[in-house]
Scaffold this active site. Structure first.
Site: not given
Length: 126
Positions: A9, A25, A58, A73-75
């Site tokens: 974590k 990613s 990832y 990216g999309a995130a």
């Protein structure tokens, strides 16, 4: 029987970049990946403390010592620079491995420098 356990974590890291047009990613400072035991291309879960978004992607390696946590990216629509995030990786362990198992917990200051680490979460008081 295998049980999914917290492997690592990264607690309260600050997003440094949000790159919508970069191939997907999450780029993380290479020294932080090595310290935590998170591998490049390993699946990670990201929890955005600022807006409550939770998503899976990832890890990829960013420049060592840079402090980079780049959501790509999309995130990139789910986290902005300055947001605080928690990054978790999980491992599937068999019952024999559980006896002495402890995750790696890494905590950050406001500048993405490691402030301390641990192998257990304090008991939550009532």
């Amino acid at each position: 029987m295998n049980i999914n356990m917290l492997k690592a974590k990264l607690h309260r890291a600050r997003v440094t970049h949000s790159e919508l047009d970069y191939e997907g990613s999450c780029a993380i400072d290479g020294k932080i990946l090595d310290f935590s035991g998170i591998l490049e291309y390993e699946q990670i879960h990201i929890y955005n403390i600022n807006n409550g978004q939770r998503f899976t992607t990832y890890a990829i390696r960013a420049e060592e010592g840079s402090g980079v946590f780049s959501i790509n990216g999309a995130a990139a629509r789910l986290a902005c620079p300055g947001d605080l995030i928690i990054v978790c990786a999980f491992a599937s362990l068999d019952e024999k491995e559980l006896k002495n198992y402890k995750p790696t917990l890494v905590y950050f200051d406001g500048n993405n420098h490691i402030s301390h680490s641990s192998h257990s979460i304090p008991v939550q008081a009532a």
